[in-house]
Design an enzyme around this catalytic site. Sequence first.
Site, PDB file in Angstrom:
ATOM      1  N   ASP A 337       0.827  -1.219   0.000  1.00 52.48           N
ATOM      2  CA  ASP A 337       0.000   0.000   0.000  1.00 52.48           C
ATOM      3  C   ASP A 337       0.856   1.262   0.000  1.00 52.48           C
ATOM      4  O   ASP A 337       2.004   1.254   0.447  1.00 52.48           O
ATOM      5  CB  ASP A 337      -0.917   0.020   1.234  1.00 52.48           C
ATOM      6  CG  ASP A 337      -0.117  -0.057   2.531  1.00 52.48           C
ATOM      7  OD1 ASP A 337       0.851  -0.837   2.571  1.00 52.48           O
ATOM      8  OD2 ASP A 337      -0.438   0.674   3.482  1.00 52.48           O
ATOM      9  N   GLU A 338       0.251   2.321  -0.462  1.00 57.63           N
ATOM     10  CA  GLU A 338       0.778   3.693  -0.334  1.00 57.63           C
ATOM     11  C   GLU A 338       2.261   3.818  -0.680  1.00 57.63           C
ATOM     12  O   GLU A 338       2.994   4.534   0.002  1.00 57.63           O
ATOM     13  CB  GLU A 338       0.550   4.191   1.099  1.00 57.63           C
ATOM     14  CG  GLU A 338      -0.913   4.296   1.469  1.00 57.63           C
ATOM     15  CD  GLU A 338      -1.127   4.738   2.917  1.00 57.63           C
ATOM     16  OE1 GLU A 338      -1.895   5.682   3.122  1.00 57.63           O
ATOM     17  OE2 GLU A 338      -0.538   4.126   3.831  1.00 57.63           O
ATOM     18  N   SER A 339       2.684   3.173  -1.750  1.00 60.24           N
ATOM     19  CA  SER A 339       4.090   3.309  -2.175  1.00 60.24           C
ATOM     20  C   SER A 339       4.210   4.536  -3.078  1.00 60.24           C
ATOM     21  O   SER A 339       4.493   4.415  -4.270  1.00 60.24           O
ATOM     22  CB  SER A 339       4.537   2.044  -2.906  1.00 60.24           C
ATOM     23  OG  SER A 339       4.776   1.022  -1.995  1.00 60.24           O
TER      24      SER A 339
END
Length: 525
Positions: A337-339
């Site tokens: 997530d959220e890279s």
Amino acid sequence: MNLKTKKQLLKLILISGLFFIQSISNAVPSTDLSGISLIPKPVSVIAASGNFKLTPKSTIFLSGQGVELKNIGNYLASKLTPATGFGMAVRIATANQSPGNIYLSINSGDAQLGDEGYQLTIKAGAINLIANKSAGLFNGIQTIRQLFSAKIESATHQAGPWQIPAGTIRDYPEYSYRGAMLDVARHFFQVKDVKRYIDLISAYKMNVLHLHLADDQGWRIEIKKWPKLTSIGGSSQVGGEKGGFYTQEQYSDIVKYAAERNVMIIPEIDMPGHTNACLASYPELNCDDKATELYSGTEVGFSTLCTGKEITYQFISDVFGELAAITPGPYLHIGGDESHVTKIEDYIPFVNRVQEIVRKLGKKVIGWDEIALTTLVPNSSVQYWAKAENALKGVKQGAKVIMSPAANSYLDMKYDSTTNLGLFWAGYVEVDKCYDWDPATLVPGVGKENILGIEAPLWTETISTMKQLEYMVFPRLLGLADLGWRAPAAGNWNEYKLRLGQHGGRLKAQGVEYYPSKLVPWVAQ
Ligand code: ACM
């Protein structure tokens, strides 16, 4: 009096009447099995006349041998002994027993009960609990606990009588995956705290604990080939205080403790983002070969593993190799997530390669919904938290979905504007918001057949003690446990809130200081 006022008056009288009946029913032991508020709600409850009563001589009889059955019997005894003061011996069943005993048996042959279902028959003389597997017996025991008055949960001796009205309960879950997630990376939680969390979630028939073991602020699991992950990466936490980590031995102890309570541990190592703790521990994992500083803030989306370096994949193989060896369950969670600082053209081949590493270890991949942007390996699961389109992309690739919609199931969201702890980015999540959704219809195109189950994550940026954890988790977790277990048509908020109102005393007796939402008609116990 106009018509509207008359109607309001009538409503008031009706509501007060209901409260009166509730308080009365609470003051004396319930005489009707179908009137007892169970969470999760069972598939079927049929009341009969009479009562079962525990006595100082009550014994738990096992029909069968084996360590698992014995453990389950001992577990039940450990739940009934402190409050009753009764010895609750555990024995192999023989013929002609005296009244007041509890019989546990594994009896495969009732296909409808599946792996986790049970049938509980309560008669004046005995309680009979049967299931196909020990998991079903464990779940049936949670129901037995709730059938006694709330003080059964007390750690100290209480006055009886200890009785349950007669009848039959048949029960099995809607979803096979009913989980909670604990973020031990932002703030570290000791082994004893994790065990207490396992006790509390399993009491409501949840069967998965997903441990978020690594993030920007901390690395929490010993990896023997990469010792600085814990000596450096595990040393701190949000706020800059001392962190901590689990040795592999401690992790295995948690896994075993969980398994004895029908809870599977799923370890997560979040990547390629959320990785500052490992980037601070090993310079070679950074593209510029320079270790980052340890991070104790609460921002997200600023870190990334260097996806172009071979050493990165050696690191991941070592980490997941060691984790796979101490994780008996079939899943490894790869985060994803959220890279935000990983270019999409780097993210996709990276996640594809990591999935391959997990697959070769004989484990199944779970990742946050962003991993659906890549080519999913067979048997993967996508954990929906933010983007419905990602969940759909996962389904189109044949993946199963774990439903963790932030706006309904994130236990770190504030209840309302007065909640001191927690975050707000997904909105307030009052107890009704947490309950009033159907996993199988929330995302059009993602139906029951695509869904593995539900999971309630607790992120811990603002939560550092068990008291704080419990205040945020309870009572919302009970609703999510109910949603994961009962059939959609079997409950709704208005019905559920009355059931929940009866569980405050039960939580208190376990030492849980829950959030006393004004939306729930709590019944004093
Ligand atoms: C997430 O909340 N970043 C999965």
